[in-house]
Design a protein around this motif. Structure first.
Motif, PDB file in Angstrom:
ATOM      1  N   ASP A 147       0.816  -1.221   0.000  1.00  0.00           N
ATOM      2  CA  ASP A 147       0.000   0.000   0.000  1.00  0.00           C
ATOM      3  C   ASP A 147       0.846   1.265   0.000  1.00  0.00           C
ATOM      4  OD1 ASP A 147      -2.344  -1.545   0.081  1.00  0.00           O
ATOM      5  OD2 ASP A 147      -2.189  -1.720   2.268  1.00  0.00           O
ATOM      6  N   LEU A 148       2.137   1.123  -0.257  1.00  0.00           N
ATOM      7  CA  LEU A 148       3.032   2.285  -0.249  1.00  0.00           C
ATOM      8  C   LEU A 148       2.606   3.332  -1.260  1.00  0.00           C
ATOM      9  CD1 LEU A 148       6.694   0.930  -0.027  1.00  0.00           C
ATOM     10  CD2 LEU A 148       5.632   2.612   1.461  1.00  0.00           C
ATOM     11  N   ARG A 149       2.848   4.575  -0.886  1.00  0.00           N
ATOM     12  CA  ARG A 149       2.674   5.699  -1.799  1.00  0.00           C
ATOM     13  C   ARG A 149       4.051   6.306  -2.018  1.00  0.00           C
ATOM     14  NH1 ARG A 149      -1.978   6.530  -3.401  1.00  0.00           N
ATOM     15  NH2 ARG A 149      -1.660   8.651  -4.123  1.00  0.00           N
ATOM     16  N   ILE A 150       4.353   6.608  -3.263  1.00  0.00           N
ATOM     17  CA  ILE A 150       5.630   7.216  -3.623  1.00  0.00           C
ATOM     18  C   ILE A 150       5.388   8.716  -3.745  1.00  0.00           C
ATOM     19  CG2 ILE A 150       7.482   7.281  -5.332  1.00  0.00           C
ATOM     20  CD1 ILE A 150       6.466   4.432  -6.210  1.00  0.00           C
ATOM     21  N   PRO A 151       6.029   9.518  -2.895  1.00  0.00           N
ATOM     22  CA  PRO A 151       5.791  10.954  -2.955  1.00  0.00           C
ATOM     23  C   PRO A 151       5.978  11.502  -4.373  1.00  0.00           C
ATOM     24  CG  PRO A 151       7.088  10.423  -1.013  1.00  0.00           C
ATOM     25  CD  PRO A 151       6.987   9.162  -1.833  1.00  0.00           C
ATOM     26  N   GLY A 152       4.976  12.214  -4.839  1.00  0.00           N
ATOM     27  CA  GLY A 152       5.022  12.812  -6.167  1.00  0.00           C
ATOM     28  C   GLY A 152       4.679  11.860  -7.295  1.00  0.00           C
ATOM     29  N   ARG A 153       4.458  10.568  -6.996  1.00  0.00           N
ATOM     30  CA  ARG A 153       4.204   9.569  -8.036  1.00  0.00           C
ATOM     31  C   ARG A 153       2.923   8.773  -7.818  1.00  0.00           C
ATOM     32  NH1 ARG A 153       7.573  10.865 -12.070  1.00  0.00           N
ATOM     33  NH2 ARG A 153       9.696  11.134 -11.327  1.00  0.00           N
ATOM     34  N   GLY A 154       2.381   8.788  -6.619  1.00  0.00           N
ATOM     35  CA  GLY A 154       1.168   8.037  -6.345  1.00  0.00           C
ATOM     36  C   GLY A 154       1.458   6.670  -5.761  1.00  0.00           C
ATOM     37  N   SER A 155       0.520   5.759  -5.941  1.00  0.00           N
ATOM     38  CA  SER A 155       0.645   4.450  -5.310  1.00  0.00           C
ATOM     39  C   SER A 155       1.655   3.574  -6.044  1.00  0.00           C
ATOM     40  CB  SER A 155      -0.712   3.748  -5.259  1.00  0.00           C
ATOM     41  OG  SER A 155      -1.077   3.257  -6.528  1.00  0.00           O
ATOM     42  N   LEU A 156       2.346   2.774  -5.267  1.00  0.00           N
ATOM     43  CA  LEU A 156       3.279   1.797  -5.839  1.00  0.00           C
ATOM     44  C   LEU A 156       2.519   0.848  -6.759  1.00  0.00           C
ATOM     45  CD1 LEU A 156       6.022  -0.129  -3.991  1.00  0.00           C
ATOM     46  CD2 LEU A 156       4.351  -1.368  -5.311  1.00  0.00           C
ATOM     47  N   ALA A 157       1.353   0.386  -6.329  1.00  0.00           N
ATOM     48  CA  ALA A 157       0.569  -0.576  -7.114  1.00  0.00           C
ATOM     49  C   ALA A 157       0.233  -0.044  -8.506  1.00  0.00           C
ATOM     50  CB  ALA A 157      -0.702  -0.953  -6.362  1.00  0.00           C
ATOM     51  N   ALA A 158       0.028   1.246  -8.633  1.00  0.00           N
ATOM     52  CA  ALA A 158      -0.321   1.828  -9.939  1.00  0.00           C
ATOM     53  C   ALA A 158       0.833   1.747 -10.928  1.00  0.00           C
ATOM     54  CB  ALA A 158      -0.750   3.281  -9.759  1.00  0.00           C
ATOM     55  N   TRP A 159       2.054   1.640 -10.433  1.00  0.00           N
ATOM     56  CA  TRP A 159       3.226   1.575 -11.316  1.00  0.00           C
ATOM     57  C   TRP A 159       3.586   0.162 -11.737  1.00  0.00           C
ATOM     58  CZ3 TRP A 159       5.233   5.570 -13.798  1.00  0.00           C
ATOM     59  CH2 TRP A 159       4.910   6.847 -13.339  1.00  0.00           C
ATOM     60  N   LEU A 160       3.096  -0.851 -11.034  1.00  0.00           N
ATOM     61  CA  LEU A 160       3.468  -2.233 -11.359  1.00  0.00           C
ATOM     62  C   LEU A 160       3.137  -2.635 -12.801  1.00  0.00           C
ATOM     63  CD1 LEU A 160       2.629  -4.046  -8.011  1.00  0.00           C
ATOM     64  CD2 LEU A 160       4.899  -3.664  -8.996  1.00  0.00           C
ATOM     65  N   PRO A 161       1.965  -2.298 -13.353  1.00  0.00           N
ATOM     66  CA  PRO A 161       1.699  -2.696 -14.745  1.00  0.00           C
ATOM     67  C   PRO A 161       2.690  -2.109 -15.754  1.00  0.00           C
ATOM     68  CG  PRO A 161      -0.341  -2.071 -13.658  1.00  0.00           C
ATOM     69  CD  PRO A 161       0.783  -1.697 -12.726  1.00  0.00           C
TER      70      PRO A 161
END
Length: 158
Positions: A134-148
């Motif tokens: 459930d991590l959020r990357i500051p300035g980038r949003g959720s980690l899960a959103a970047w996996l695809p």
């Protein structure tokens, strides 16, 4: 105490043993506690492709060390493992990177937080997802959103 996430990687010698030993070294960091460790992943090299595959992982620590003091401690561990910085993205005995430090955004000559390329690399995102889905990357949003976006990069969970 701050929560920091660390990337671990190695591709020289016995990288599985090295990364496992690096987790032990992280447990011994002063003013810090290792609170989670990811699975190990085998990944293709990025940049210089004519080198052995990497073993990558991630760790979560609770630390009283300031960000640059943590970086110094990680660099000392790398040196203890025989790290020589000859080529950018080249082979290495051990690589330790500060990925996140709480929600801090930092840009100094020595350290950029969050790590500027963490959202682009499967070898960072997949291990991080193991210990912080459930991590959020500051300035980038959720980690899960970047996996695809990195799903096509060569990565195998061991």
């Amino acid at each position: 105490m701050a929560t920091a996430y660390i990337a671990l990687g190695a591709n020289l010698g016995d990288p599985v043993a090295t990364v496992n030993a690096a987790f032990t070294a992280l447990e011994a960091l002063p003013q810090s506690a290792l609170t989670a460790r990811s699975a190990l992943y085998r990944t293709a090299p990025v940049g210089i492709e004519d080198q052995p595959e990497f073993i990558n992982a991630a760790a979560r620590i609770e630390t009283a060390l300031a960000p640059e003091a943590l970086l110094d401690a990680l660099l000392a561990i790398e040196q203890d493992f025989g790290r020589i910085r000859a080529l950018r993205n080249g082979p290495r005995t051990l690589d330790l990177d500060v990925l996140l430090y709480d929600d801090q955004v930092l840009d100094t000559p020595r350290l950029i937080l969050p790590h500027p390329r963490l959202h682009l690399r499967a070898f960072v995102l997949y291990p991080l997802a193991d210990i912080g889905p459930d991590l959020r990357i500051p300035g980038r949003g959720s980690l899960a959103a970047w996996l695809p976006a990195v799903a096509n990069q060569g990565i195998v969970r061991l």
